[in-house]
Each structure stands twice: as C-alpha cells, then as structure tokens.
Design an enzyme around this catalytic site. Structure first.
Site, PDB file in Angstrom:
ATOM      1  N   ASP A  33      -3.826  -3.115  11.015  1.00  0.00           N
ATOM      2  CA  ASP A  33      -3.179  -3.366   9.692  1.00  0.00           C
ATOM      3  C   ASP A  33      -3.213  -4.972   9.733  1.00  0.00           C
ATOM      4  O   ASP A  33      -2.581  -5.397  10.329  1.00  0.00           O
ATOM      5  CB  ASP A  33      -1.724  -2.893   9.366  1.00  0.00           C
ATOM      6  CG  ASP A  33      -1.115  -3.228   8.260  1.00  0.00           C
ATOM      7  OD1 ASP A  33      -1.811  -3.529   7.340  1.00  0.00           O
ATOM      8  OD2 ASP A  33       0.087  -3.272   8.054  1.00  0.00           O
ATOM      9  N   ASP A  74      -4.256  -7.194   1.646  1.00  0.00           N
ATOM     10  CA  ASP A  74      -3.665  -6.322   2.677  1.00  0.00           C
ATOM     11  C   ASP A  74      -4.271  -4.930   2.782  1.00  0.00           C
ATOM     12  O   ASP A  74      -4.540  -4.160   1.724  1.00  0.00           O
ATOM     13  CB  ASP A  74      -2.282  -6.268   2.270  1.00  0.00           C
ATOM     14  CG  ASP A  74      -1.426  -5.213   3.223  1.00  0.00           C
ATOM     15  OD1 ASP A  74      -1.667  -5.130   4.306  1.00  0.00           O
ATOM     16  OD2 ASP A  74      -0.273  -4.750   2.737  1.00  0.00           O
TER      17      ASP A  74
END
Length: 476
Positions: A261, A111
């Site tokens: 993201d 992530d």
C-alpha cells in the site's frame, strides 16, 4: 546527506505515502473515455472491480489487460506522468490535476490502497488551495452527503461529477465522481502540499493511468500473486533481520492480511512480528542501550551530522511467495530506508525516526520499503511485481536488493487463512453484537428498577380481598 530516493514506480501510477488507514467504504467511481480536443466528454462509464469469472467489459481503448508505456495512440506518456509526481514518503506523493471548467489546478495524493476520489472544497487551516464547484460550468452536484472515516482522520463532503485533466502524461479529459470535502479532521496535515486524494483500486482506471517503463528499474521483475482483490493482498513467508530468520509461524505475518500500500508511510507489522523484529534489531545492532520511545515512534534518535548511524543497524528482508508456489524471493532494505532522517537540530545534530511501526490488523508494506523498488500493481494478471530501483541509492550505494529463487519447502503450503472476513462484514458483526449487548443491558436495568412492591411474595398470612387483589396486587 547525499540521499537520492524517489517514490516507488507503479503500473497504476506512482503513489506516495500519506499514512492513512483504509476507509470503511468506497465511492462508486465513474470515468469517461478521453474527449477529443475541444469536445465534450462522453457519459461516465461504471468501473467494477475485476473478478475471476468476469473480465472488464467497458472498453477503455483498444488494449485489454496492461497499459503499455509506449502507447501508439498517443493517449499516454508514462515518463511524463512520473515527472509530474512530486512529494516525499513522509507527507505523500502527489500529481497535478486540473478540475472543472475553466480548470482549477490542484495537487492530488495518489493512493493504491483506497477507492475514493475527494478534493478540498472549502478553506481550511492546512489547505493551501481548494476546488470551488461554483466556478466550474461542468460541475454537477448529486446532492449526496458523504462521510469517510479513517483510523487517523476523517472528512465529510458532497458528491458530484466534473471533468478532470492530468496535464502531464495523459491526453484528454475524463468525467468522474468527485467528493468535495467541506469538513475534515486530521486529514489535511500541517506541511502537506496536496489538496485531495485519488484512490486507484479499479483495474480499468489503472489501464488508463499506467505502464511499465524499463528505464525505471534494473535487473529482473519478480512477481508475487495477489491473494485477494480487495487490497493488494500478498502472501509473506518469513522475515529476516541481519540474515537471521525470526522463526515465527508464517501465519503470523499474514494475520489478518498482508498488503502492499503506497498510501501507508511506514512498514507496519502485526504486534507479535513487530516485537520480534525490534528484539532482533536490538540483538544485532551496535547500539548498546536505546530508548524504547524510539521503537514506538514517540522519540527521535539524534547523532552528530558527521556520523552515519545506518552502519549500526542490520538489513531487513521480506520473503514473498513466487508465482511458482514452490519458490519464493526476498526483497531486502538496508537501514538507510528504515532509519529515516527527519529533523536537524542546530549545526551539529541530525535526528532520525524508526520507519517501522506496530499494527493491530495487518502487515503493510508501505513507503518505507517501496521507496527501494519499482513496484508494479498488475491487476490484469493478479500479481504485484518488484524490481530494484536505480534511484534507491544513498551516497552512490544501493539501499535495496532482490534475490531468488528460494525453495518454500521449509514453510507451510498456505500462510493465509482460508477464511477471509472483509472489513465491512466485521463491522456488521460488531454492530450486531453491540446491539445485542445493549438490549441485554437494557433488560437488566429495567429489572433492577422494578419497584419492590411488585416483587412481593405472598404467604398464608396475607389477607387478600377484592381491593387488595384487583388494585394493589393485580392478583386474583
């Protein structure tokens, strides 16, 4: 379906979409230099976020700045790292990691939008494997309880350190802070195949884990500056649906922030922008009537498997400011990326979801968009790069485009607010206001509960003697 989509390629490392919002704080991540084969890892080195006035001072090899895919020292094999990546945009992209001594293999979600490294540390209904610290001779507990809350999900665990190895792509072992998750709520979801999360919000760690591989993109790489080094915050100038400008103030796209993201599954838009996009899609699509539940994500839309509904929907384009601020470039995704096949019903129906959702606090370029591109998170040069991915094809046809340059004469010179309040500040302000309101409410309650006799108003007819003055009325 003939779909051949893979995860977006990153400078830090490919990272998939998990759909989690950012936590309210991050763990201090430490990493050691690679250990010699059979040797012991060195002491952890503290990694700090980059700043404009201070470069990385802890050496991580001989290079400064970007890590290259062709590493002469043999520490890094970027293509092997890509091969190690598995998963999909709906449930997240993950890589295999070995933790502890002897090594315990776990799949770790990657992530780029967080800074936490945490793994399952106890059995749970949706966890197929977990890390057992008691079986690792190199694990050291720090005795610190940690709780991380997301807008969707949370976990609680204990902080410690241990040795990790990535079997494909990086030679050597690293000692890191690691949180073992003992309890969680809506964090490990049904069907996921990963057992922990690795946040890549530190540029020094990124130099260990990344590179640019020319075979994974085609055409030119277009770069947009990073506006703030907390998320990968960029500046969006405008959106187009079917080639038509939404005609919104560019600040609407960047309110409160616009970020890239890989830890977010969908393309998330501020409510005003989301409503404008949906209205534009409805106007330009060939769908006459459509349930509102499809746009909000509460319903799926189903077609016969012989049909390709993507032809009913328009192309979506996002304009980003170029490194030359007087220019911009646009990244475009075709409907094959935002009208996403989810579920087959029987032999005849295929159901789809809308890969765009509304957001209360940010525009987030998530996996819905990133799957069409090779995405480079270049912290050393403070920029994010986009190039077309040769893998982003459906039925042999590309589903993403990059075009430019375009002039920025028709947009404001700065679409990002000059006043930037990061989330911790907002939370502190919120708690302060709530505390003040609580004090005022408490005072009001006390005033309401004061006995009526204490509110007696004296008149000339009142008889006041020693007893009534000193005992009953406390007045003399």
């Amino acid at each position: 379906m003939g779909t051949s989509l893979v995860a977006p390629s990153l400078l830090l490392l490919l990272a998939g979409a998990a759909g989690f919002c950012r936590a309210l704080f991050s763990l201090p991540l430490r990493v050691s230099l690679p250990a010699a084969p059979g040797g012991s890892p060195s002491a952890p080195v503290l990694l700090r976020p980059a700043s404009s006035s201070r470069r990385q001072q802890e050496p991580l090899g001989d290079t400064d700045g970007l890590a290259l895919a062709s590493d002469p020292g043999g520490t890094l094999n970027f293509l092997a790292m890509v091969d190690n990546l598995q998963g999909d945009s709906g449930r997240g992209y993950y890589l295999e990691m070995l933790i502890g001594t002897p090594p315990q293999p776990l799949n770790i979600l990657v992530d780029t939008g967080s800074s936490n490294f945490a793994v399952a540390g106890a059995p749970a209904p949706d966890v197929t494997s977990y890390f057992n610290p008691e079986l690792s001779s190199t694990y050291k507990s720090q005795g610190i309880d940690v709780t991380v809350k997301y807008t969707q999900g949370s976990w609680t665990g204990v902080l410690g350190t241990d040795v990790i190895t990535i079997p494909k792509g990086i030679n050597g072992s690293y000692t890191v802070n690691i949180a073992t998750i003992l309890e969680s709520e809506n964090f490990f979801l049904p069907g996921v195949k990963w057992h922990g999360i690795l946040g890549l919000a530190y540029d020094a760690l990124a130099k260990v884990l990344g590179g640019i591989e020319p075979s994974l993109y085609k055409g030119d790489i277009w770069y947009t500056p990073i506006k703030e080094e907390w998320y990968y915050q960029v500046e969006i100038l405008k959106l187009e649906v079917g080639g038509q400008n939404l005609e919104l103030d560019c600040r609407e796209y960047n309110a409160d922030k616009a970020i890239v993201d890989s830890g977010t599954t969908l393309l998330r838009l501020p409510q005003k922008v989301f409503s404008a996009v949906v209205q534009a899609i409805v106007r330009t699509s060939l769908i006459q009537e459509f349930s509102s539940g499809f746009w909000t994500g509460s319903q799926l839309a189903c077609w016969d498997k012989t049909e390709r509904p993507w032809s009913f929907f328009p192309k979506l384009s996002i304009y980003l400011r170029d490194e030359n601020s007087s220019r911009s470039f646009r990244i475009s995704i075709l409907p094959q990326l935002y009208i996403q096949p989810i579920l087959g019903i029987g032999e005849n129906l295929q159901c789809y979801r809308f890969g765009i959702s509304s957001s209360t606090n940010a525009l987030v370029i998530g996996a819905t968009v990133m799957e069409g591109f090779y995405v480079i998170f270049d912290r050393a040069q403070r920029r994010v790069g986009f190039a077309v991915s040769p893998c982003a094809e459906v039925g042999g046809s590309p589903v993403s485009e990059i075009e430019g340059p375009f002039t920025t004469a028709d947009v404001a010179s700065n679409c990002v607010s000059s006043v930037s309040f990061h989330e911790p500040v907002l939370w502190i302000a919120s708690y302060a206001l709530m505390s003040l309101c609580g004090i005022i409410l408490l005072v009001l309650i006390i005033l309401l509960l004061i006995p009526p006799r204490c509110q007696h108003r004296y008149t000339d007819n009142d008889v006041v003697n020693d007893e009534s003055s000193l005992v009953r009325h406390r007045w003399k």
